[in-house]
Design a protein around this motif. Sequence first.
Motif, short mmCIF file in Angstrom:
data_model
loop_
_atom_site.label_atom_id
_atom_site.label_comp_id
_atom_site.label_asym_id
_atom_site.label_seq_id
_atom_site.Cartn_x
_atom_site.Cartn_y
_atom_site.Cartn_z
N PRO A 1 45.32 -12.67 -25.56
CA PRO A 1 46.23 -13.16 -26.60
C PRO A 1 45.59 -14.25 -27.44
O PRO A 1 44.69 -14.97 -26.99
N GLY A 2 46.07 -14.39 -28.67
CA GLY A 2 45.63 -15.46 -29.54
C GLY A 2 46.25 -16.78 -29.16
O GLY A 2 47.13 -16.86 -28.29
N THR A 3 45.82 -17.84 -29.83
CA THR A 3 46.23 -19.19 -29.45
C THR A 3 47.68 -19.51 -29.78
O THR A 3 48.21 -20.52 -29.28
N ASP A 4 48.37 -18.71 -30.58
CA ASP A 4 49.79 -18.91 -30.83
C ASP A 4 50.66 -18.30 -29.73
O ASP A 4 51.89 -18.44 -29.75
N SER A 5 50.03 -17.64 -28.78
CA SER A 5 50.76 -16.91 -27.74
C SER A 5 51.12 -17.81 -26.57
O SER A 5 50.29 -18.58 -26.07
N GLY A 6 52.35 -17.69 -26.10
CA GLY A 6 52.74 -18.39 -24.89
C GLY A 6 52.04 -17.84 -23.67
O GLY A 6 51.81 -18.57 -22.70
N THR A 7 51.68 -16.56 -23.71
CA THR A 7 50.91 -15.97 -22.62
C THR A 7 49.54 -16.63 -22.52
O THR A 7 49.05 -16.92 -21.42
N PHE A 8 48.91 -16.88 -23.67
CA PHE A 8 47.64 -17.60 -23.69
C PHE A 8 47.80 -18.99 -23.07
O PHE A 8 47.00 -19.42 -22.22
N ASP A 9 48.84 -19.72 -23.46
CA ASP A 9 49.07 -21.06 -22.94
C ASP A 9 49.27 -21.04 -21.42
O ASP A 9 48.70 -21.85 -20.69
N TYR A 10 50.11 -20.10 -20.97
CA TYR A 10 50.42 -20.05 -19.53
C TYR A 10 49.18 -19.68 -18.73
O TYR A 10 48.86 -20.31 -17.72
N PHE A 11 48.48 -18.65 -19.17
CA PHE A 11 47.31 -18.17 -18.45
C PHE A 11 46.23 -19.25 -18.38
O PHE A 11 45.64 -19.48 -17.32
N THR A 12 45.96 -19.90 -19.50
CA THR A 12 44.90 -20.90 -19.49
C THR A 12 45.24 -22.09 -18.62
O THR A 12 44.37 -22.66 -17.95
#
Length: 321
Positions: A187-198
Amino acid sequence: MISAQRFAYSLSLVALLGGLVACGSATDTADTAPAEGEEEMATDTESGSELEGTITVDGSSTVFPISEAMAEEFQIANPGVRITVGASGTGGGFEKFCNGETQVSNASRGVSEEELAARAESFIEMIEVPFATDALTVVVNNENDWAACMTIDQLNTIWGPEAEGTVTNWNQVDPSFPDAELVLYGPGTDSGTFDYFTEVVNGEEGASRGDYTASEDDNILVLGVQRDTNALGYFGMAYYLENEGSLKAVAVDGVYPGPETVNDGSYTPLSRPIFIYVREDSLENGVVSDFVEYYLENAASIVPEIGYVALPSEMYEESLS
């Protein structure tokens, strides 16, 4: 941290609706969104009460298929209502929501303190509603016969910021893996999935290598992994289940994602609550209020059909009360 606080929150009946939190506005506006106060209210007719009006929903691509299904069914029952559902990512959705461009915001993580503080010039009250649990899924190509199981540490080796430009081969992750190029989709950086995963995998929200194919559209990520034997990616479980015949889910620390492992608590730490946020002032509009009620009344049946895990029925009942 998101992984602990938000998941605990989603299982708390007392905090289900969370109360009201502040959100300000930015300067950008969407051309297609109705201006605040322009939504049509419910109107009485000779044949009874018929809803007429518009609702705009945007945000998480993880939540998108659920809100899309809810909108389609609600519009069938209420043909005078038009609901537009977008998928600009959790961060992009919050920006539109706090601009006043949407009434409902899909989110695969909770709103952050930074987002609230950055938009504090005007005050918008909103209600946070967790309505399902997602098993965030790591996937590989169907021809991949070596990475059936990976650890959080191995995922960190792949996705950590220090891996950029250096960890480019599968055998750098594990010597037993083949000498083959490591091709990444996420996912791109606007994604909540990106935030959660990282945050879960790398220990800090937003901390990730940048040399991968990124998209806010999970279907693009699915297609990328499907087309490359050496590919690995991650996204919400619904997108994996929809393409189960052409993708393989990776067991994380020995546990595969699924409703059973979510419910028994063994698929950690990649289980997470998913949300809708509702503008408090928009609930004065009969169209929005009825749609949110419909959402909660039907979540227990629609959520599993889409590919996520429904919450206990008493949680939906508590929110409706």
